[in-house]
Enzyme design. Structure first.
Site, PDB file in Angstrom:
ATOM      1  N   LYS A   1     -10.138  -6.384   7.692  1.00 20.50           N
ATOM      2  CA  LYS A   1      -9.108  -6.099   8.694  1.00 20.50           C
ATOM      3  C   LYS A   1      -9.628  -6.754   9.952  1.00 20.50           C
ATOM      4  O   LYS A   1     -10.688  -6.352  10.479  1.00 20.50           O
ATOM      5  CB  LYS A   1      -8.950  -4.592   8.893  1.00 20.50           C
ATOM      6  CG  LYS A   1      -8.277  -3.913   7.709  1.00 20.50           C
ATOM      7  CD  LYS A   1      -8.116  -2.425   7.926  1.00 20.50           C
ATOM      8  CE  LYS A   1      -7.460  -1.792   6.694  1.00 20.50           C
ATOM      9  NZ  LYS A   1      -7.571  -0.327   6.719  1.00 20.50           N
TER      10      LYS A   1
ATOM     11  N   ASP B   1     -13.870  -1.123   2.829  1.00 20.55           N
ATOM     12  CA  ASP B   1     -12.962  -1.275   3.977  1.00 20.55           C
ATOM     13  C   ASP B   1     -13.683  -0.685   5.202  1.00 20.55           C
ATOM     14  O   ASP B   1     -14.378  -1.419   5.938  1.00 20.55           O
ATOM     15  CB  ASP B   1     -11.641  -0.539   3.650  1.00 20.55           C
ATOM     16  CG  ASP B   1     -10.664  -0.406   4.813  1.00 20.55           C
ATOM     17  OD1 ASP B   1     -10.993  -0.822   5.934  1.00 20.55           O
ATOM     18  OD2 ASP B   1      -9.548   0.142   4.633  1.00 20.55           O
TER      19      ASP B   1
ATOM     20  N   ASP C   1      -7.001   3.285  -3.303  1.00 17.25           N
ATOM     21  CA  ASP C   1      -7.753   3.392  -2.044  1.00 17.25           C
ATOM     22  C   ASP C   1      -7.943   4.875  -1.728  1.00 17.25           C
ATOM     23  O   ASP C   1      -6.971   5.605  -1.571  1.00 17.25           O
ATOM     24  CB  ASP C   1      -6.974   2.694  -0.918  1.00 17.25           C
ATOM     25  CG  ASP C   1      -7.729   2.658   0.411  1.00 17.25           C
ATOM     26  OD1 ASP C   1      -8.857   3.197   0.488  1.00 17.25           O
ATOM     27  OD2 ASP C   1      -7.188   2.087   1.375  1.00 17.25           O
TER      28      ASP C   1
ATOM     29  N   LYS D   1      -1.106  -1.253  -4.449  1.00 21.29           N
ATOM     30  CA  LYS D   1      -2.226  -0.351  -4.146  1.00 21.29           C
ATOM     31  C   LYS D   1      -1.646   1.026  -3.925  1.00 21.29           C
ATOM     32  O   LYS D   1      -0.594   1.170  -3.306  1.00 21.29           O
ATOM     33  CB  LYS D   1      -2.934  -0.870  -2.891  1.00 21.29           C
ATOM     34  CG  LYS D   1      -3.737   0.131  -2.081  1.00 21.29           C
ATOM     35  CD  LYS D   1      -4.564  -0.590  -1.013  1.00 21.29           C
ATOM     36  CE  LYS D   1      -4.734   0.227   0.244  1.00 21.29           C
ATOM     37  NZ  LYS D   1      -5.493  -0.522   1.289  1.00 21.29           N
TER      38      LYS D   1
ATOM     39  N   GLY E   1      -4.402  -4.148   6.193  1.00 19.17           N
ATOM     40  CA  GLY E   1      -3.407  -3.938   7.233  1.00 19.17           C
ATOM     41  C   GLY E   1      -3.615  -2.587   7.873  1.00 19.17           C
ATOM     42  O   GLY E   1      -4.322  -1.735   7.327  1.00 19.17           O
TER      43      GLY E   1
ATOM     44  N   GLU F   1     -10.954   1.032  -3.641  1.00 20.64           N
ATOM     45  CA  GLU F   1     -11.298   0.780  -2.237  1.00 20.64           C
ATOM     46  C   GLU F   1     -11.895   2.029  -1.594  1.00 20.64           C
ATOM     47  O   GLU F   1     -11.325   3.119  -1.708  1.00 20.64           O
ATOM     48  CB  GLU F   1     -10.019   0.342  -1.511  1.00 20.64           C
ATOM     49  CG  GLU F   1     -10.197  -0.058  -0.055  1.00 20.64           C
ATOM     50  CD  GLU F   1      -8.879  -0.570   0.548  1.00 20.64           C
ATOM     51  OE1 GLU F   1      -7.969  -0.994  -0.210  1.00 20.64           O
ATOM     52  OE2 GLU F   1      -8.746  -0.550   1.783  1.00 20.64           O
TER      53      GLU F   1
ATOM     54  N   SER G   1       0.857  -1.177   0.000  1.00 20.74           N
ATOM     55  CA  SER G   1       0.000   0.000   0.000  1.00 20.74           C
ATOM     56  C   SER G   1       0.894   1.228   0.000  1.00 20.74           C
ATOM     57  O   SER G   1       1.568   1.502   1.000  1.00 20.74           O
ATOM     58  CB  SER G   1      -0.910  -0.013   1.233  1.00 20.74           C
ATOM     59  OG  SER G   1      -1.668   1.171   1.304  1.00 20.74           O
TER      60      SER G   1
ATOM     61  N   LYS H   1      -2.667   5.055  -2.705  1.00 24.93           N
ATOM     62  CA  LYS H   1      -3.672   5.931  -2.123  1.00 24.93           C
ATOM     63  C   LYS H   1      -3.994   7.022  -3.133  1.00 24.93           C
ATOM     64  O   LYS H   1      -3.093   7.517  -3.832  1.00 24.93           O
ATOM     65  CB  LYS H   1      -3.134   6.560  -0.833  1.00 24.93           C
ATOM     66  CG  LYS H   1      -2.898   5.552   0.283  1.00 24.93           C
ATOM     67  CD  LYS H   1      -4.203   5.018   0.844  1.00 24.93           C
ATOM     68  CE  LYS H   1      -3.963   4.116   2.040  1.00 24.93           C
ATOM     69  NZ  LYS H   1      -5.211   3.563   2.569  1.00 24.93           N
TER      70      LYS H   1
HETATM   71  O1  OSB Z   1      -7.175   2.214   4.374  1.00 27.83           O
HETATM   72  O2  OSB Z   1      -6.220   0.337   4.169  1.00 27.83           O
HETATM   73  C1  OSB Z   1      -6.248   1.472   4.671  1.00 27.83           C
HETATM   74  C2  OSB Z   1      -3.123   1.996   6.821  1.00 27.83           C
HETATM   75  C3  OSB Z   1      -3.660   2.668   7.902  1.00 27.83           C
HETATM   76  C4  OSB Z   1      -4.993   2.980   7.899  1.00 27.83           C
HETATM   77  C5  OSB Z   1      -5.804   2.617   6.814  1.00 27.83           C
HETATM   78  C6  OSB Z   1      -5.281   1.925   5.733  1.00 27.83           C
HETATM   79  C7  OSB Z   1      -3.903   1.646   5.728  1.00 27.83           C
HETATM   80  C8  OSB Z   1      -3.215   1.036   4.592  1.00 27.83           C
HETATM   81  C9  OSB Z   1      -1.872   0.402   4.840  1.00 27.83           C
HETATM   82  O3  OSB Z   1      -3.613   1.114   3.451  1.00 27.83           O
HETATM   83  C10 OSB Z   1      -1.958  -1.051   5.107  1.00 27.83           C
HETATM   84  C11 OSB Z   1      -0.641  -1.612   5.569  1.00 27.83           C
HETATM   85  O4  OSB Z   1       0.351  -1.511   4.846  1.00 27.83           O
HETATM   86  O5  OSB Z   1      -0.605  -2.184   6.684  1.00 27.83           O
HETATM   87 MG    MG Z   2      -8.403   1.086   3.040  1.00 30.14          MG
END
Ligand code: OSB
Ligand code: MG
Length: 380
Positions: free
Chosen positions: A274, A250, A200, A173, A302, A225, A147, A175
């Site tokens: 999660k 999510d 995401d 992925k 995660g 996402e 991510s 952001k």
């Molecule tokens: O939206 O999935 C998410 C991390 C912190 C809060 C929200 C998200 C995330 C990630 C990172 O996308 C996931 C990871 O690398 O653990």
């Molecule tokens: Mg997310």
């Protein structure tokens, strides 16, 4: 398979717990993690340490100190744990009876999952088996995924994606936010025509942006996402009807009931599970089962966890239904030094091995715990 395992897991005894301790740690990130809601520069985590007859089990609460991803925080989780959930942890309880008793507390899934994680780790260690075996699933190589946070420039994003592709991740992925989306995704797709990629938004858009988001259909994304609000299901269903790209939820999903509602209303075609957000591993297994029965793929998300929570997410991916690569990446992406050994590394073909020892299979290194500990409190 998931059905039998849930019944068996529900009967797992809690047993006597001689020691309960909260430990807060703060680990600096290798680089800041930017999202449409906030930029985190470190991982501050509330850990729960249980002792039974000399055996130690660990649980990591996935809440952040702030309420920007979810309403729960490390402080609310500690309050709910201390004042409402931990008093229910009695020797005659089972994982199933405890889960039922926890239902009286509405929401606060991250707090509930912290205890369940610690009890499952403890039970597996007492039995001398890896967590996935206690859950009832054979070991398997786990797919990797990364991510990538919001970047300062398109060039920086291309560089980050290039590194991930070189490392061998199975999917990337990235952001997005209202001001960093179509052009940014187009640039990545042009440079990497065939990688599996997804985006995401962490709820940054409203349904008014449907035509704008429709432009993302041109980039062969695996999914988008949480494009809309963190608490919405109905508007996602409207949006999904207008997009060819599958929507993955999510933030909106906190339970099996939410997952079924979202799927049956057509709000998503994929679910990010999660385990912390949904209250633990048992509920995660239920969501995986309900989703598979309705033809929906799931994957493990995660929360930038330390090695404790990261190991739990890896074991969870041995469960039937986790068919897509998750946000499970190498430890070195997050921390110069983690509090556990061994760290997560990508093996041949970009796969991750499930740790083999008892419980989560990772060991907390005392000197490192001491180095990153902010404070601790014994509650039993
Ligand atoms: O939206 O999935 C998410 C991390 C912190 C809060 C929200 C998200 C995330 C990630 C990172 O996308 C996931 C990871 O690398 O653990
Ligand atoms: Mg997310």
């Amino acid at each position: 398979m998931n059905e039998d395992n849930l019944a068996r897991l529900g009967a797992v005894p809690v047993g006597p717990i001689d020691g309960i301790e909260f430990i807060t740690v703060r680990l600096p990130f290798v680089s800041p993690f930017g999202t449409s809601v906030y930029t985190w520069t470190c991982k501050e985590a509330l850990l729960l340490r249980l002792v039974s007859d000399g055996v130690v089990g660990w649980g990591e609460c996935v809440a952040d100190p702030d309420p920007f991803y979810a309403y729960e925080t490390t402080t609310t989780a500690r309050h709910i744990l201390k004042d409402f959930l931990l008093p229910l942890v009695q020797p005659e309880a089972t994982l199933g009876s405890l889960e039922a008793a926890f239902r009286r507390v509405r929401g606060h899934g991250m707090a509930k999952a912290t205890i369940e994680n610690a009890l499952l780790d403890l039970s597996a260690r007492r039995a001398g088996v890896p967590l996935h075996e206690l859950l009832g699933y054979p070991p398997k190589r786990i797919m990797s995924g990364i991510s990538i946070g919001l970047q300062a420039s398109i060039d920086a994003l291309l560089e980050a994606v290039d590194e991930a592709v070189e490392a061998g991740y199975h999917r990337v992925k990235m952001k997005i936010s209202r001001d960093k989306d179509v052009e940014w995704v187009r640039a990545v797709r042009q440079r990497f025509p065939s990688i599996r990629m997804m985006v995401d938004a962490n709820g940054d858009y409203s349904l008014d942006a449907a035509d704008h988001l429709k432009q993302l259909d041109a980039f062969d994304l695996m999914m988008i996402e949480q494009p809309l609000s963190y608490s919405d299901i109905a508007q996602h269903a409207h949006l999904q009807r207008r997009l060819a790209t599958p929507i993955c939820l999510d933030e909106s999903i906190h339970s099996e009931a939410d997952a079924i509602a979202a799927i049956e209303l057509g709000a998503c075609r994929v679910i990010n599970i999660k385990q912390g957000r949904v209250g633990g591993l048992l509920e995660s297994i239920r969501i995986a089962r309900a989703s598979a029965a309705r033809g929906v793929d799931v994957w493990s998300g995660g929360m930038d966890e330390t090695g404790i929570g990261r190991a739990v997410n890896i074991h969870l991916q041995t469960v039937d239904g986790f068919t897509l690569p998750g946000d499970t990446s190498e430890t070195r992406r997050y921390f110069h030094e983690d509090i556990v050994e061994p760290g997560v590394v990508l093996g041949p073909g970009g796969f991750i091995d499930v740790p083999t020892g008892p419980g989560t299979g990772v060991t907390v290194v005392p000197e490192r715990l001491a180095r990153y500990r902010l404070e601790s409190e014994r509650v039993r």
